[in-house]
Design a protein around this motif. Structure first.
Motif, PDB file in Angstrom:
ATOM      1  N   GLU A 313      15.183 -15.189  33.144  1.00 16.45           N
ATOM      2  CA  GLU A 313      15.470 -16.159  34.195  1.00 16.45           C
ATOM      3  C   GLU A 313      14.752 -15.803  35.498  1.00 16.45           C
ATOM      4  OE1 GLU A 313      19.850 -17.509  32.459  1.00 16.45           O
ATOM      5  OE2 GLU A 313      19.743 -16.316  34.300  1.00 16.45           O
ATOM      6  N   ASP A 314      14.713 -14.514  35.826  1.00 17.11           N
ATOM      7  CA  ASP A 314      14.066 -14.083  37.071  1.00 17.11           C
ATOM      8  C   ASP A 314      12.551 -14.216  37.027  1.00 17.11           C
ATOM      9  OD1 ASP A 314      16.405 -13.468  38.383  1.00 17.11           O
ATOM     10  OD2 ASP A 314      16.343 -11.330  37.902  1.00 17.11           O
ATOM     11  N   ASN A 315      11.951 -13.990  35.861  1.00 13.74           N
ATOM     12  CA  ASN A 315      10.497 -13.922  35.776  1.00 13.74           C
ATOM     13  C   ASN A 315       9.834 -15.169  35.215  1.00 13.74           C
ATOM     14  OD1 ASN A 315       9.531 -10.901  36.393  1.00 13.74           O
ATOM     15  ND2 ASN A 315      11.541 -10.829  35.417  1.00 13.74           N
ATOM     16  N   TYR A 316      10.533 -15.916  34.361  1.00 10.49           N
ATOM     17  CA  TYR A 316       9.934 -17.100  33.745  1.00 10.49           C
ATOM     18  C   TYR A 316      10.551 -18.405  34.241  1.00 10.49           C
ATOM     19  CZ  TYR A 316       7.189 -14.420  30.328  1.00 10.49           C
ATOM     20  OH  TYR A 316       6.285 -13.588  29.732  1.00 10.49           O
ATOM     21  N   ALA A 325      24.327 -14.103  31.840  1.00  8.40           N
ATOM     22  CA  ALA A 325      23.117 -13.890  32.644  1.00  8.40           C
ATOM     23  C   ALA A 325      23.183 -14.701  33.927  1.00  8.40           C
ATOM     24  CB  ALA A 325      21.884 -14.289  31.840  1.00  8.40           C
ATOM     25  N   ARG A 326      22.730 -14.092  35.019  1.00 10.66           N
ATOM     26  CA  ARG A 326      22.641 -14.782  36.297  1.00 10.66           C
ATOM     27  C   ARG A 326      21.342 -14.373  36.982  1.00 10.66           C
ATOM     28  NH1 ARG A 326      25.814 -17.272  34.213  1.00 10.66           N
ATOM     29  NH2 ARG A 326      27.919 -17.906  34.828  1.00 10.66           N
ATOM     30  N   PRO A 327      20.497 -15.335  37.330  1.00  4.93           N
ATOM     31  CA  PRO A 327      19.233 -15.010  37.979  1.00  4.93           C
ATOM     32  C   PRO A 327      19.451 -14.593  39.433  1.00  4.93           C
ATOM     33  CG  PRO A 327      19.529 -17.372  37.965  1.00  4.93           C
ATOM     34  CD  PRO A 327      20.685 -16.791  37.187  1.00  4.93           C
ATOM     35  N   SER A 328      18.443 -13.968  39.992  1.00  2.40           N
ATOM     36  CA  SER A 328      18.512 -13.582  41.400  1.00  2.40           C
ATOM     37  C   SER A 328      18.403 -14.793  42.314  1.00  2.40           C
ATOM     38  CB  SER A 328      17.391 -12.584  41.731  1.00  2.40           C
ATOM     39  OG  SER A 328      17.504 -11.418  40.930  1.00  2.40           O
ATOM     40  N   SER A 329      17.721 -15.839  41.839  1.00  2.00           N
ATOM     41  CA  SER A 329      17.468 -17.040  42.646  1.00  2.00           C
ATOM     42  C   SER A 329      18.631 -18.024  42.564  1.00  2.00           C
ATOM     43  CB  SER A 329      16.182 -17.729  42.171  1.00  2.00           C
ATOM     44  OG  SER A 329      16.074 -19.025  42.718  1.00  2.00           O
ATOM     45  N   SER A 330      19.274 -18.277  43.698  1.00  2.00           N
ATOM     46  CA  SER A 330      20.339 -19.281  43.728  1.00  2.00           C
ATOM     47  C   SER A 330      19.764 -20.683  43.530  1.00  2.00           C
ATOM     48  CB  SER A 330      21.090 -19.206  45.055  1.00  2.00           C
ATOM     49  OG  SER A 330      20.212 -19.397  46.145  1.00  2.00           O
ATOM     50  N   GLU A 331      18.499 -20.870  43.918  1.00  2.00           N
ATOM     51  CA  GLU A 331      17.840 -22.164  43.745  1.00  2.00           C
ATOM     52  C   GLU A 331      17.654 -22.482  42.265  1.00  2.00           C
ATOM     53  OE1 GLU A 331      14.235 -24.586  45.982  1.00  2.00           O
ATOM     54  OE2 GLU A 331      14.066 -22.425  45.728  1.00  2.00           O
ATOM     55  N   LEU A 332      17.247 -21.480  41.495  1.00  2.00           N
ATOM     56  CA  LEU A 332      17.108 -21.662  40.050  1.00  2.00           C
ATOM     57  C   LEU A 332      18.468 -21.885  39.408  1.00  2.00           C
ATOM     58  CD1 LEU A 332      15.227 -21.615  37.554  1.00  2.00           C
ATOM     59  CD2 LEU A 332      15.717 -19.167  37.373  1.00  2.00           C
ATOM     60  N   LEU A 333      19.465 -21.151  39.889  1.00  2.00           N
ATOM     61  CA  LEU A 333      20.822 -21.308  39.376  1.00  2.00           C
ATOM     62  C   LEU A 333      21.272 -22.760  39.486  1.00  2.00           C
ATOM     63  CD1 LEU A 333      23.231 -19.406  38.372  1.00  2.00           C
ATOM     64  CD2 LEU A 333      24.102 -19.647  40.684  1.00  2.00           C
ATOM     65  N   LEU A 336      18.920 -25.385  37.210  1.00  2.00           N
ATOM     66  CA  LEU A 336      19.204 -25.386  35.772  1.00  2.00           C
ATOM     67  C   LEU A 336      20.700 -25.476  35.465  1.00  2.00           C
ATOM     68  CD1 LEU A 336      16.663 -22.765  34.350  1.00  2.00           C
ATOM     69  CD2 LEU A 336      16.438 -25.234  34.514  1.00  2.00           C
ATOM     70  N   GLN A 337      21.521 -25.563  36.508  1.00  2.00           N
ATOM     71  CA  GLN A 337      22.978 -25.648  36.310  1.00  2.00           C
ATOM     72  C   GLN A 337      23.469 -24.529  35.389  1.00  2.00           C
ATOM     73  OE1 GLN A 337      24.288 -29.729  35.321  1.00  2.00           O
ATOM     74  NE2 GLN A 337      22.217 -30.418  35.827  1.00  2.00           N
ATOM     75  N   LEU A 338      23.031 -23.301  35.706  1.00  2.00           N
ATOM     76  CA  LEU A 338      23.263 -22.188  34.791  1.00  2.00           C
ATOM     77  C   LEU A 338      24.733 -21.788  34.647  1.00  2.00           C
ATOM     78  CD1 LEU A 338      20.166 -19.959  35.623  1.00  2.00           C
ATOM     79  CD2 LEU A 338      20.547 -21.371  33.606  1.00  2.00           C
ATOM     80  N   THR A 339      25.571 -22.250  35.546  1.00  2.00           N
ATOM     81  CA  THR A 339      26.993 -21.956  35.402  1.00  2.00           C
ATOM     82  C   THR A 339      27.710 -23.004  34.558  1.00  2.00           C
ATOM     83  OG1 THR A 339      27.502 -23.107  37.473  1.00  2.00           O
ATOM     84  CG2 THR A 339      27.092 -20.729  37.605  1.00  2.00           C
ATOM     85  N   ASN A 340      26.980 -24.027  34.144  1.00  2.00           N
ATOM     86  CA  ASN A 340      27.563 -25.110  33.348  1.00  2.00           C
ATOM     87  C   ASN A 340      27.074 -25.004  31.906  1.00  2.00           C
ATOM     88  OD1 ASN A 340      28.536 -27.468  32.239  1.00  2.00           O
ATOM     89  ND2 ASN A 340      27.167 -28.826  33.390  1.00  2.00           N
ATOM     90  N   PRO A 341      27.928 -24.573  30.986  1.00  2.00           N
ATOM     91  CA  PRO A 341      27.473 -24.431  29.594  1.00  2.00           C
ATOM     92  C   PRO A 341      27.057 -25.744  28.947  1.00  2.00           C
ATOM     93  CG  PRO A 341      29.855 -24.186  29.744  1.00  2.00           C
ATOM     94  CD  PRO A 341      29.335 -24.197  31.152  1.00  2.00           C
TER      95      PRO A 341
END
Length: 371
Positions: A313-316, A325-333, A336-341
């Protein structure tokens, strides 16, 4: 018990356990877990040679090695050896031509095709310690007839990338790929998915099962708008180079392209069309008859860890099926709605799926390109 023994026990299949019981008999009651661990290590020791991996470029030793660092550490004598695939049809052609990979990674729309092809076998998920942490909606998408043919890992959206300083969309729509105002600044993707996108834009209920009449409408739309297109890309690297140079302002793109353009300080937006983006999920598949099944499971287990997922997530800029998994970027979070399965399913996106008439779609797409 040491970590090594614990891992060995987890990779001992039910079949191994039954065989072991027949050998050790009553002694197994005494030897117990130690005997099982020894048997598991012996079984792994029988799997020799480098693990043969058929995968997309960028995930090999000079790119994505952190994704499988755990595997290399555990099996330094069985390091993965890569062959590249440019798409699933290319992978299929390579396998049918005699290539014998142990595992490969098609995307979710091909699960049913490969599961029914006789070329792959189901995974034993009990041998993948991280399996329980994977997104359940993606896990289900990797199943066919109740068996796990695909292990989900990387994922993302097919959507639209555009320069916000150059482009003013009339609507948040796939129609931006067909906008007459931006002739010569648009990129399409060289795949039958362009027919799926056309179907979404035209409002078809099921763009993966278009009728002949609907396919003809999609075809005519694409042909009528083809003059706007600067490039139909098959190389993501080439498309990124063209976009970064300013030759392109609008492109069918993946999350990584948005990340790369952000790194170059370009003002870009990754649009989720109102007709909904298409979500893809990479699915590791195990080739039938592989001589290295346990090593393949260990490799996928490494890929499936939260540590590997965060690196991806951090690099690609892609999402990962591991829900921890949680990326460093809140913008990416947020993107991609990464907290929403359920980010990859309705009502948020269409999860890509099997196309019953894939060969017909492929024929029509070739006609579009030739027009």
């Amino acid at each position: 018990m040491s970590e090594g023994k614990d891992l060995a026990e987890r990779r001992l299949s039910r079949d191994d356990f039954l065989k072991l019981g027949a050998v050790v008999g009553g002694a197994g009651l005494v030897a117990g877990r130690a005997a099982m661990a020894d048997a598991a290590r012996a079984r792994l020791a029988q799997e020799t040679g480098r693990l043969q991996v058929l995968d997309w470029a960028g995930y090999e030793n000079d790119g994505g090695q952190p994704m499988f660092a755990q595997y290399v550490k555990q099996y330094p004598h069985n390091k993965p050896q890569f062959t590249y695939m440019t798409n699933e049809a290319n992978a299929l052609a390579k396998i049918r031509a005699g290539l014998k990979p142990d595992l490969f990674r098609p995307y979710v729309g091909w699960v049913k095709y490969f599961a029914t092809s006789g070329l792959v076998q189901p995974w034993d998920t009990s041998l993948i310690s991280n399996f329980k942490h994977l997104n359940p909606y993606m896990v289900k998408a990797g199943q066919y007839n109740g068996q796990q043919y695909g292990i989900p890992d990387d994922w993302g959206f097919d959507a639209i990338l555009y320069r916000s300083d150059k482009v003013k969309p009339k609507a948040r729509s796939w129609g931006l790929l067909f906008d007459e105002r931006y002739k010569g600044r648009i990129a399409w993707f060289d795949d039958i998915e362009m027919l799926e996108i056309a179907g979404l834009y035209l409002g078809f209920k099921n763009t993966w099962q278009q009728t002949d009449a609907q396919l003809n409408q999609s075809k005519q739309l694409l042909i009528s708008k083809k003059h706007l297109v600067r490039t139909i890309w098959s190389s993501e690297t080439t498309m990124d180079t063209d976009f970064a140079s300013g030759d392109l302002w609008i492109a069918y793109a993946w999350p990584n392209d948005w990340v790369q353009m952000k790194k170059k300080k370009l003002p870009v937006v990754y649009m989720h069309p109102k007709e909904l983006p298409i979500a893809w999920v990479g699915m590791f598949m195990l080739l039938a008859g592989t001589p290295r099944p346990h090593l393949a499971h260990a490799y996928v287990d490494a890929w499936s860890s939260a540590k590997s997922a965060k690196w991806l997530e951090d690099n690609y800029g892609y999402g990962h099926a591991n829900t921890f998994a949680r990326p460093s970027s809140s913008e990416l979070l947020r993107a991609l709605q990464l907290t929403n399965p359920r980010a990859v399913t309705l009502p948020n996106a269409y999860l890509d799926r099997d196309i019953p008439r894939r060969s017909t779609y492929a024929k029509i797409w070739e006609e579009v390109k030739a027009a």
